[in-house]
Scaffold this motif. Structure first.
Motif: not given
Length: 390
Positions: A226-252
Motif C-alpha cells: 500500500l505504501e508503494a502504491t500511495l507513493e506512486a499516486m503522488v507522482s502521477v497527477d490525477a484526482t483519486y477517489v478512494i473507497t473503504y477497504p472491505n471488512a476482512d482481517p487486516g482492513s483497519e
C-alpha cells in the motif's frame, strides 16, 4: 387452484455483493410466483462501513431480518467470532421464515454459515459465481466449500462451469447465467460527471482514478504494498477517489493509512461507500481503476475501463484485456502501470473489448430456474460425479 408462491431468501452482507443482487431483488419482487425474503448482515449493519443497510432500504426493499455480526474487532479472531454470531442469528431467521430456496453470491466468509445452516435445516442453496479462482485470498477456499454445500450453481462462463464439474457437481445443477451485476449496468441511468461532482462535493479534475484496496488475506504484502502504491499516486497527477477497504482481517490499518493519505493530499478523497449508482457512474467517468478489487475484473470490462491490478489477491481469476497486472508491487511499477492505463494508446486497444463475465442477461436465466426447479429430494440429495480417470 391457486399455486402457492415460492419464498426466495436472498442473503447480503457487503456493498459489493448487494450491487450484484439489486436487479435480482427487483425481479423476484415483481415475479407473481416468487416472494422475496431479504436477510441483511455483515458490513451493511456496521457504522464504520457506512451503515449501507440504509441504501438497501432507500432502494425500496423491505429487510426481512437483520443478522448482526461485527462488534468492531476486525482481527482474524474477531472475524471468526463474528461468523459465530452470524451463524446463531441465521438459525433464528431461517427457522422463522422457512424459505424454499436461499440465494447467495460470491465468496466471502459470511456465506459459510448461510450454506451450513441451510444444509442443516434442509433448505436448498443456490449459489452465484462458483468455479472462479482467487489464489491470494481465503475467499478461494470459501467459494469452493460453498459450492459443495450448494444445490444450484449460476456461473459466469463455461470455464467456471467446467471447474464445478471437476469438483464433482452434477451438470444439471449448473447454469451458465453470467454475472447479474452486469444486468444492472445496462438498465441504470448513470450520473454525469458534473452530477458526481455535486454529489461528492469535490472537483473531479481529469484524469480521475478510482482506488479500491483490500487486505490480501493469503499473502505477506502487508502495508508495504500500500505504501508503494500511495507513493506512486503522488507522482502521477490525477484526482483519486478512494473507497473503504472491505471488512476482512487486516482492513483497519489499511483504512487508517488511507485516511491519513486523503487528509494530506488535496487530489485525493476517501468515501466509505459510493453506492451502486455513484459507483457505476464513476466507472463510466474515470480514466482508470487502481487496486486489487474483483470489480476491476468483473465490471470494469463492460466500461472498457483500464485497471491496474495490484499484487496477488486476484491471482488465477479470469481477466479481460483491460487489466494491467503488477505482481511485484513497487512505486516505480505502479507509476508505470498508471501511466500506461491512462495513455491514449492503451485505451484505443480496448475499443472492442468484451466482458468474459457475461452480457447483461443473467437475471432472467436465474429467475427461470428459481421459479421452475422441482423442490424435491433429487435437489437436496447430491451425487458426486467422478471426472477423474479410474
Amino acid at each position: 387452484m391457486m399455486v402457492e408462491s415460492r419464498k426466495i431468501a436472498v442473503f447480503t452482507s457487503a456493498r459489493s455483493e448487494y450491487g450484484s443482487f439489486r436487479g435480482m431483488l427487483e425481479a423476484i419482487e415483481q415475479h407473481p410466483g416468487l416472494e422475496l425474503c431479504l436477510f441483511v448482515s455483515g458490513t451493511h449493519l456496521a457504522e464504520q462501513d457506512g451503515y449501507t443497510i440504509s441504501e438497501i432500504e432507500d432502494d425500496g426493499f423491505e429487510v426481512t431480518a437483520r443478522i448482526p455480526m461485527f462488534d468492531g474487532d476486525r482481527s482474524s479472531e474477531g472475524y471468526a467470532r463474528a461468523l459465530g454470531r452470524e451463524w446463531l442469528g441465521l438459525v433464528d431467521a431461517v427457522s422463522e421464515h422457512r424459505p424454499d430456496i436461499i440465494l447467495i453470491n460470491g465468496d466471502r466468509g459470511e456465506l459459510l454459515p448461510v450454506a451450513s445452516v441451510a444444509l442443516t435445516l434442509g433448505i436448498p442453496v443456490a449459489h452465484i459465481a462458483g468455479g472462479e479462482i482467487t489464489e491470494g485470498a481465503i475467499d478461494d477456499s470459501v467459494r469452493h466449500a460453498v459450492s459443495k454445500l450448494s444445490h444450484l450453481h449460476f456461473v459466469t462462463n463455461d470455464l467456471h462451469a467446467r471447474r464445478l464439474c471437476q469438483l464433482g457437481e452434477e451438470s444439471w445443477r449448473i447454469v451458465i447465467s453470467g454475472e447479474p451485476a452486469l444486468d444492472s449496468i445496462s438498465k441504470m441511468t448513470l450520473l454525469t460527471k458534473s452530477e458526481l461532482e455535486e454529489s461528492l462535493e469535490i472537483k473531479l479534475n481529469d484524469p480521475i482514478v478510482l482506488v479500491t484496496y483490500h487486505p490480501e488475506t493469503l499473502g505477506e504484502a502487508g502495508l508495504a504494498e500500500l505504501e508503494a502504491t500511495l507513493e506512486a499516486m503522488v507522482s502521477v497527477d490525477a484526482t483519486y477517489v478512494i473507497t473503504y477497504p472491505n471488512a476482512d482481517p487486516g482492513s483497519e490499518p489499511i483504512l487508517e493509512r488511507l485516511k491519513r493519505f486523503a487528509g494530506e493530499n488535496e487530489q485525493a478523497m476517501l468515501v466509505s461507500s459510493l453506492g451502486q449508482v455513484r459507483y457505476y457512474s464513476m466507472l463510466a467517468c474515470c480514466a482508470a481503476m487502481l487496486g486489487n478489487s474483483s470489480s476491476g475484473l468483473w465490471e470494469a470490462p463492460t466500461f472498457r475501463l483500464p485497471v491496474v491490478n495490484l499484487g496477488g489477491r486476484q491471482a488465477g481469476r479470469l481477466r479481460a484485456g483491460n487489466v494491467i497486472d503488477i505482481s511485484d508491487v513497487s512505486a516505480q511499477a505502479v507509476r508505470r502501470g498508471l501511466e500506461q492505463a491512462i495513455s491514449q494508446e492503451f485505451n484505443k486497444s480496448l475499443e472492442c473489448l468484451a466482458n468474459p463475465y457475461g452480457n447483461g442477461h443473467a437475471v432472467d436465466k436465474i429467475i427461470s430456474v428459481l421459479e421452475s426447479v422441482p423442490l424435491d429430494i433429487r435437489l437436496l440429495r447430491k451425487k458426486f460425479v467422478n471426472t477423474c480417470d479410474e
